[in-house]
Design a protein around this motif. Structure first.
Motif, PDB file in Angstrom:
ATOM      1  N   HIS A   1       0.793  -1.241   0.000  1.00 33.72           N
ATOM      2  CA  HIS A   1       0.000   0.000   0.000  1.00 33.72           C
ATOM      3  C   HIS A   1       0.820   1.283   0.000  1.00 33.72           C
ATOM      4  CE1 HIS A   1      -3.088  -2.892   1.240  1.00 33.72           C
ATOM      5  NE2 HIS A   1      -3.914  -2.044   0.656  1.00 33.72           N
ATOM      6  N   ALA A   2       2.111   1.200  -0.239  1.00 31.98           N
ATOM      7  CA  ALA A   2       2.954   2.395  -0.214  1.00 31.98           C
ATOM      8  C   ALA A   2       2.968   3.060  -1.580  1.00 31.98           C
ATOM      9  CB  ALA A   2       4.372   2.026   0.194  1.00 31.98           C
ATOM     10  N   SER A   3       2.478   4.297  -1.619  1.00 30.85           N
ATOM     11  CA  SER A   3       2.532   5.086  -2.843  1.00 30.85           C
ATOM     12  C   SER A   3       2.999   6.480  -2.475  1.00 30.85           C
ATOM     13  CB  SER A   3       1.158   5.163  -3.510  1.00 30.85           C
ATOM     14  OG  SER A   3       1.214   6.038  -4.612  1.00 30.85           O
ATOM     15  N   PHE A   4       4.259   6.749  -2.763  1.00 33.06           N
ATOM     16  CA  PHE A   4       4.841   8.023  -2.373  1.00 33.06           C
ATOM     17  C   PHE A   4       4.733   9.079  -3.468  1.00 33.06           C
ATOM     18  CE2 PHE A   4       7.102   4.717   0.004  1.00 33.06           C
ATOM     19  CZ  PHE A   4       6.843   5.143   1.291  1.00 33.06           C
ATOM     20  N   THR A   5       4.281   8.709  -4.660  1.00 38.91           N
ATOM     21  CA  THR A   5       4.305   9.656  -5.772  1.00 38.91           C
ATOM     22  C   THR A   5       2.919  10.178  -6.149  1.00 38.91           C
ATOM     23  OG1 THR A   5       4.218   7.836  -7.363  1.00 38.91           O
ATOM     24  CG2 THR A   5       6.400   8.660  -6.753  1.00 38.91           C
ATOM     25  N   GLY A   6       1.898   9.797  -5.467  1.00 42.03           N
ATOM     26  CA  GLY A   6       0.550  10.248  -5.797  1.00 42.03           C
ATOM     27  C   GLY A   6       0.140  11.480  -5.010  1.00 42.03           C
ATOM     28  N   GLU A   7      -0.996  11.381  -4.353  1.00 43.12           N
ATOM     29  CA  GLU A   7      -1.565  12.498  -3.603  1.00 43.12           C
ATOM     30  C   GLU A   7      -0.619  13.000  -2.506  1.00 43.12           C
ATOM     31  OE1 GLU A   7      -5.613  13.564  -1.076  1.00 43.12           O
ATOM     32  OE2 GLU A   7      -5.296  11.506  -1.769  1.00 43.12           O
ATOM     33  N   MET A   8       0.100  12.069  -1.873  1.00 41.42           N
ATOM     34  CA  MET A   8       1.039  12.446  -0.824  1.00 41.42           C
ATOM     35  C   MET A   8       2.143  13.355  -1.367  1.00 41.42           C
ATOM     36  SD  MET A   8       2.126   9.510   1.846  1.00 41.42           S
ATOM     37  CE  MET A   8       3.846   9.809   2.051  1.00 41.42           C
ATOM     38  N   ALA A   9       2.688  13.012  -2.514  1.00 36.81           N
ATOM     39  CA  ALA A   9       3.745  13.815  -3.133  1.00 36.81           C
ATOM     40  C   ALA A   9       3.221  15.197  -3.503  1.00 36.81           C
ATOM     41  CB  ALA A   9       4.301  13.112  -4.366  1.00 36.81           C
ATOM     42  N   GLU A  10       2.021  15.247  -4.030  1.00 35.65           N
ATOM     43  CA  GLU A  10       1.426  16.533  -4.401  1.00 35.65           C
ATOM     44  C   GLU A  10       1.229  17.426  -3.183  1.00 35.65           C
ATOM     45  OE1 GLU A  10      -2.117  15.767  -6.664  1.00 35.65           O
ATOM     46  OE2 GLU A  10      -1.015  14.542  -8.128  1.00 35.65           O
ATOM     47  N   ALA A  11       0.768  16.843  -2.067  1.00 36.97           N
ATOM     48  CA  ALA A  11       0.572  17.618  -0.841  1.00 36.97           C
ATOM     49  C   ALA A  11       1.903  18.126  -0.296  1.00 36.97           C
ATOM     50  CB  ALA A  11      -0.149  16.773   0.203  1.00 36.97           C
ATOM     51  N   LEU A  12       2.935  17.294  -0.349  1.00 29.18           N
ATOM     52  CA  LEU A  12       4.258  17.698   0.102  1.00 29.18           C
ATOM     53  C   LEU A  12       4.800  18.845  -0.752  1.00 29.18           C
ATOM     54  CD1 LEU A  12       6.798  17.343   1.829  1.00 29.18           C
ATOM     55  CD2 LEU A  12       7.523  15.564   0.213  1.00 29.18           C
ATOM     56  N   LEU A  13       4.690  18.708  -2.056  1.00 29.96           N
ATOM     57  CA  LEU A  13       5.184  19.755  -2.952  1.00 29.96           C
ATOM     58  C   LEU A  13       4.404  21.059  -2.780  1.00 29.96           C
ATOM     59  CD1 LEU A  13       5.943  17.622  -6.112  1.00 29.96           C
ATOM     60  CD2 LEU A  13       7.587  18.645  -4.517  1.00 29.96           C
ATOM     61  N   ALA A  14       3.127  20.974  -2.452  1.00 29.16           N
ATOM     62  CA  ALA A  14       2.333  22.180  -2.197  1.00 29.16           C
ATOM     63  C   ALA A  14       2.873  22.916  -0.972  1.00 29.16           C
ATOM     64  CB  ALA A  14       0.859  21.824  -2.011  1.00 29.16           C
ATOM     65  N   LEU A  15       3.291  22.179   0.068  1.00 23.84           N
ATOM     66  CA  LEU A  15       3.878  22.811   1.254  1.00 23.84           C
ATOM     67  C   LEU A  15       5.211  23.474   0.925  1.00 23.84           C
ATOM     68  CD1 LEU A  15       3.132  20.027   3.890  1.00 23.84           C
ATOM     69  CD2 LEU A  15       2.114  22.320   3.809  1.00 23.84           C
ATOM     70  N   VAL A  16       6.002  22.812   0.080  1.00 25.89           N
ATOM     71  CA  VAL A  16       7.286  23.385  -0.353  1.00 25.89           C
ATOM     72  C   VAL A  16       7.046  24.642  -1.181  1.00 25.89           C
ATOM     73  CG1 VAL A  16       9.323  22.980  -1.801  1.00 25.89           C
ATOM     74  CG2 VAL A  16       8.517  21.181  -0.242  1.00 25.89           C
ATOM     75  N   ASP A  17       6.137  24.553  -2.156  1.00 26.10           N
ATOM     76  CA  ASP A  17       5.861  25.687  -3.041  1.00 26.10           C
ATOM     77  C   ASP A  17       5.285  26.881  -2.295  1.00 26.10           C
ATOM     78  OD1 ASP A  17       6.799  24.174  -5.171  1.00 26.10           O
ATOM     79  OD2 ASP A  17       4.796  23.614  -5.878  1.00 26.10           O
ATOM     80  N   ALA A  18       4.535  26.625  -1.233  1.00 25.60           N
ATOM     81  CA  ALA A  18       3.945  27.708  -0.443  1.00 25.60           C
ATOM     82  C   ALA A  18       4.962  28.337   0.511  1.00 25.60           C
ATOM     83  CB  ALA A  18       2.751  27.174   0.356  1.00 25.60           C
ATOM     84  N   GLY A  19       6.152  27.736   0.620  1.00 22.99           N
ATOM     85  CA  GLY A  19       7.154  28.265   1.533  1.00 22.99           C
ATOM     86  C   GLY A  19       6.896  27.903   2.982  1.00 22.99           C
ATOM     87  N   THR A  20       6.081  26.891   3.214  1.00 22.11           N
ATOM     88  CA  THR A  20       5.771  26.456   4.572  1.00 22.11           C
ATOM     89  C   THR A  20       6.902  25.608   5.145  1.00 22.11           C
ATOM     90  OG1 THR A  20       3.431  26.463   4.007  1.00 22.11           O
ATOM     91  CG2 THR A  20       4.042  25.271   6.000  1.00 22.11           C
ATOM     92  N   ILE A  21       7.457  24.719   4.302  1.00 26.74           N
ATOM     93  CA  ILE A  21       8.549  23.853   4.733  1.00 26.74           C
ATOM     94  C   ILE A  21       9.645  23.808   3.667  1.00 26.74           C
ATOM     95  CG2 ILE A  21       7.028  22.378   6.115  1.00 26.74           C
ATOM     96  CD1 ILE A  21       7.425  20.203   3.897  1.00 26.74           C
ATOM     97  N   ARG A  22      10.817  23.369   4.093  1.00 29.96           N
ATOM     98  CA  ARG A  22      11.907  23.038   3.177  1.00 29.96           C
ATOM     99  C   ARG A  22      12.288  21.601   3.482  1.00 29.96           C
ATOM    100  NH1 ARG A  22      17.756  23.126   3.304  1.00 29.96           N
ATOM    101  NH2 ARG A  22      17.645  23.879   5.441  1.00 29.96           N
ATOM    102  N   VAL A  23      12.261  20.743   2.489  1.00 31.11           N
ATOM    103  CA  VAL A  23      12.599  19.340   2.685  1.00 31.11           C
ATOM    104  C   VAL A  23      14.116  19.224   2.804  1.00 31.11           C
ATOM    105  CG1 VAL A  23      12.515  17.032   1.688  1.00 31.11           C
ATOM    106  CG2 VAL A  23      10.550  18.554   1.454  1.00 31.11           C
ATOM    107  N   ILE A  24      14.553  18.568   3.873  1.00 29.48           N
ATOM    108  CA  ILE A  24      15.982  18.374   4.112  1.00 29.48           C
ATOM    109  C   ILE A  24      16.409  16.965   3.721  1.00 29.48           C
ATOM    110  CG2 ILE A  24      17.773  18.290   5.897  1.00 29.48           C
ATOM    111  CD1 ILE A  24      16.192  20.516   7.340  1.00 29.48           C
TER     112      ILE A  24
END
Length: 152
Positions: free
Chosen positions: A23-46
């Motif tokens: 059941h692991a899918s890291f490239t679907g909805e989860m990836a989109e939500a993560l990238l939205a946080l990055v694009d909004a300047g909320t987080i920086r992925v380390i």
């Protein structure tokens, strides 16, 4: 990273998200939500790791760059610091159930960087932090609602 850049660093957190077998899918909805946080300047992925824990308890750790199909996460791959060491992986994997896959995300809270930097300049230092799991919040609300119904 230079000393002035370290002075401006916001709080750094990590999360581990475990998935049952198949059941692991890291490239679907989860990836989109993560990238939205990055694009909004909320987080920086380390750093990002994918951990696999076999039924016998052995653990394999893969960096994002080692995965075949990164999907939209490909744009983060070049910026990652690969911060986690073998001891960190062992500690994180200890929380996993055998036969599962987990994604580990280490991120800077950019939204809090200004406050954290100001606190350090004022002589303050972070001495504790924590998270309240959503399951605990739900259980607390349900307990309060039950108490109100019993008391009514």
């Amino acid at each position: 990273m230079t000393d002035p850049a370290l002075d401006e660093l916001g709080p750094v957190d990590f999360i581990v998200v475990e998935f049952p077998p198949g059941h692991a899918s890291f490239t679907g909805e989860m990836a989109e939500a993560l990238l939205a946080l990055v694009d909004a300047g909320t987080i920086r992925v380390i750093d990002i790791l994918v951990l696999t824990k076999d039924a016998d308890g052995s653990v394999e750790a893969l960096e994002l760059s080692e995965l075949a199909d990164l999907g939209p996460l490909v744009r983060l791959e070049a910026e990652l610091a690969e911060l986690l060491a073998a001891d960190d992986v062992a500690h994180l994997a200890a929380a996993m159930d055998p036969g599962t896959v987990a994604g580990v995300l280490v991120y800077e809270n950019l939204w809090a960087a200004g406050f954290a930097s100001a606190a350090r300049r004022a002589g303050g230092q972070l001495i504790a932090n924590g998270r309240i799991p959503i399951q605990s919040i739900i259980a607390s609300i349900e307990a309060d609602e039950t108490a109100i119904q019993i008391g009514a």
